[in-house]
Design a protein around this motif. Structure first.
Motif, short mmCIF file in Angstrom:
data_model
loop_
_atom_site.label_atom_id
_atom_site.label_comp_id
_atom_site.label_asym_id
_atom_site.label_seq_id
_atom_site.Cartn_x
_atom_site.Cartn_y
_atom_site.Cartn_z
N SER A 1 0.84 -1.19 0.00
CA SER A 1 0.00 0.00 0.00
C SER A 1 0.88 1.24 0.00
N GLY A 2 0.37 2.27 -0.60
CA GLY A 2 1.13 3.51 -0.68
C GLY A 2 0.40 4.50 -1.56
N ASN A 3 1.16 5.34 -2.26
CA ASN A 3 0.56 6.39 -3.09
C ASN A 3 1.31 6.55 -4.40
N PHE A 4 0.53 6.76 -5.46
CA PHE A 4 1.07 7.30 -6.70
C PHE A 4 0.87 8.80 -6.66
N THR A 5 1.82 9.54 -7.19
CA THR A 5 1.70 11.00 -7.28
C THR A 5 1.87 11.42 -8.73
N LEU A 6 0.89 12.15 -9.25
CA LEU A 6 0.96 12.65 -10.62
C LEU A 6 1.46 14.08 -10.60
N ARG A 7 2.67 14.29 -11.11
CA ARG A 7 3.28 15.62 -11.16
C ARG A 7 3.18 16.17 -12.57
N LEU A 8 2.84 17.42 -12.71
CA LEU A 8 2.77 18.09 -14.00
C LEU A 8 3.99 19.01 -14.14
N CYS A 9 4.91 18.64 -15.02
CA CYS A 9 6.18 19.35 -15.15
C CYS A 9 6.19 20.26 -16.37
N LYS A 10 7.02 21.29 -16.29
CA LYS A 10 7.14 22.24 -17.38
C LYS A 10 8.25 21.90 -18.36
N ASP A 11 9.06 20.89 -18.02
CA ASP A 11 10.15 20.47 -18.90
C ASP A 11 10.39 18.99 -18.69
N THR A 12 11.16 18.37 -19.60
CA THR A 12 11.36 16.92 -19.54
C THR A 12 12.12 16.49 -18.31
N ALA A 13 12.97 17.35 -17.77
CA ALA A 13 13.73 17.02 -16.56
C ALA A 13 12.94 17.28 -15.29
N CYS A 14 11.76 17.87 -15.44
CA CYS A 14 10.90 18.22 -14.31
C CYS A 14 11.64 19.15 -13.33
N ALA A 15 12.44 20.05 -13.89
CA ALA A 15 13.14 21.02 -13.06
C ALA A 15 12.17 22.05 -12.51
N SER A 16 11.06 22.23 -13.22
CA SER A 16 10.02 23.16 -12.78
C SER A 16 8.68 22.48 -13.00
N GLU A 17 7.77 22.65 -12.06
CA GLU A 17 6.48 21.99 -12.19
C GLU A 17 5.35 22.89 -11.71
N TYR A 18 4.14 22.53 -12.11
CA TYR A 18 2.96 23.28 -11.71
C TYR A 18 2.50 22.83 -10.32
N ALA A 19 1.95 23.77 -9.58
CA ALA A 19 1.34 23.42 -8.29
C ALA A 19 0.00 22.74 -8.57
N VAL A 20 -0.18 21.57 -7.99
CA VAL A 20 -1.38 20.77 -8.24
C VAL A 20 -1.94 20.27 -6.91
N SER A 21 -3.24 20.28 -6.80
CA SER A 21 -3.89 19.71 -5.61
C SER A 21 -4.61 18.42 -6.00
N GLY A 22 -4.72 17.52 -5.03
CA GLY A 22 -5.43 16.27 -5.27
C GLY A 22 -4.73 15.30 -6.17
N ASN A 23 -3.40 15.40 -6.29
CA ASN A 23 -2.67 14.57 -7.25
C ASN A 23 -2.07 13.30 -6.66
N ASN A 24 -2.51 12.91 -5.45
CA ASN A 24 -2.09 11.64 -4.86
C ASN A 24 -3.18 10.59 -5.04
N LEU A 25 -2.79 9.42 -5.53
CA LEU A 25 -3.73 8.31 -5.71
C LEU A 25 -3.28 7.14 -4.84
N PRO A 26 -4.00 6.84 -3.76
CA PRO A 26 -3.62 5.70 -2.92
C PRO A 26 -3.79 4.38 -3.70
N TYR A 27 -2.96 3.40 -3.36
CA TYR A 27 -3.10 2.08 -3.98
C TYR A 27 -2.97 0.99 -2.91
N VAL A 28 -3.64 -0.12 -3.17
CA VAL A 28 -3.51 -1.33 -2.34
C VAL A 28 -3.38 -2.51 -3.31
N ILE A 29 -2.24 -3.15 -3.30
CA ILE A 29 -1.97 -4.26 -4.21
C ILE A 29 -1.76 -5.53 -3.37
N THR A 30 -2.54 -6.54 -3.67
CA THR A 30 -2.45 -7.81 -2.94
C THR A 30 -1.88 -8.88 -3.87
#
Length: 246
Positions: free
Chosen positions: A110-139
């Motif tokens: 169990s844990g979380n996926f986080t979806l980050r929205l980046c402004k460049d391929t290296a993700c040196a800069s990114e947008y502020a986002v709310s609600g971007n964590n998706l919990p998961y439970v894998i059995t």
């Protein structure tokens, strides 16, 4: 459709480019919000079994109009690497499939996926986002394995077949909870022969013990089919053919 690949970024990452998502842009960036369906993400699979993919929809509010590099980060390596595709199914709604790793050991993750929205391929800069964590439970459930003993002595099984003598006590243990069933078949050496008697002396969800006895005067080898059906939905059953000789 937008495609990308899984790579390493923290625990696990997939980077994709979302071009022309719609929404705001420019110097004044409106607040970006996300929601996911399903939430949480759940998956059940077998160790070393077939891959399991879970389709997830992300709804993005006020997505930038410029190219955005989306990076999905898992807090532990629970997803497969390789190609990853994203499709836009409606305005601001995107769909992708998360493929669970087939190398995970048995257990619950169990844990979380986080979806980050980046402004460049290296993700040196990114947008502020709310609600971007998706919990998961894998059995992850272990594959069904059976071990056998005859009259208290561990006995190897060859090609799912075990040969015993009439009156022997057979014990079978399972590494996962199962539902047991036994059926008896008379000897093919005698027409309309009486099936052997199966006397169950002990049974739990992970063990079965019974005495197998041929009918008096029977000739040839009769058979008992012992089946074990895992309680886990979708897990394959196993059967053991036990030949009972006089």
């Amino acid at each position: 459709m937008v495609s990308g690949n899984f790579s390493r970024f923290g625990a696990a990452v997939v980077a994709v480019a979302l071009a022309g998502c719609g929404g705001g842009g420019g110097d004044s960036e409106p607040a970006i919000a996300m929601s996911f369906s399903p939430n949480p993400l759940t998956a059940t699979l077998l160790t070393s079994g077939p891959a399991v993919g879970v389709t997830v929809r992300a709804t993005i509010t006020n997505a930038p109009t410029t190219t955005v590099y989306a990076v999905v980060v898992a807090d532990r390596p629970v997803v497969q690497t390789g190609a990853f595709a994203v499709t836009q199914v409606a305005a601001g709604v995107f769909s992708g499939t998360v493929n669970v790793s087939t190398t995970l050991a048995a257990g619950t993750y169990s844990g979380n996926f986080t979806l980050r929205l980046c402004k460049d391929t290296a993700c040196a800069s990114e947008y502020a986002v709310s609600g971007n964590n998706l919990p998961y439970v894998i059995t992850v459930t272990p594959q069904l394995a059976l071990t056998t003993s005859v009259n208290g002595v561990a006995t190897a099984v060859s090609n799912a077949y075990l040969n015993v003598r009439s009156g022997d006590v057979v014990s079978v243990q399972s590494n996962v909870p199962v539902v047991w069933s036994a059926s008896a078949i008379g000897s093919s050496a005698t027409l309309n022969s009486t099936p052997p008697t199966v006397t169950v002396t002990s049974q739990t969800s992970t063990s079965w013990t019974g005495r197998l006895t041929n009918a008096a005067g029977s000739v040839g080898t009769s058979t008992v089919i012992l089946s074990a059906a895992p309680a886990t939905l979708g897990a394959p059953s196993r059967s053991l053919a036990i030949g009972v000789t006089p």
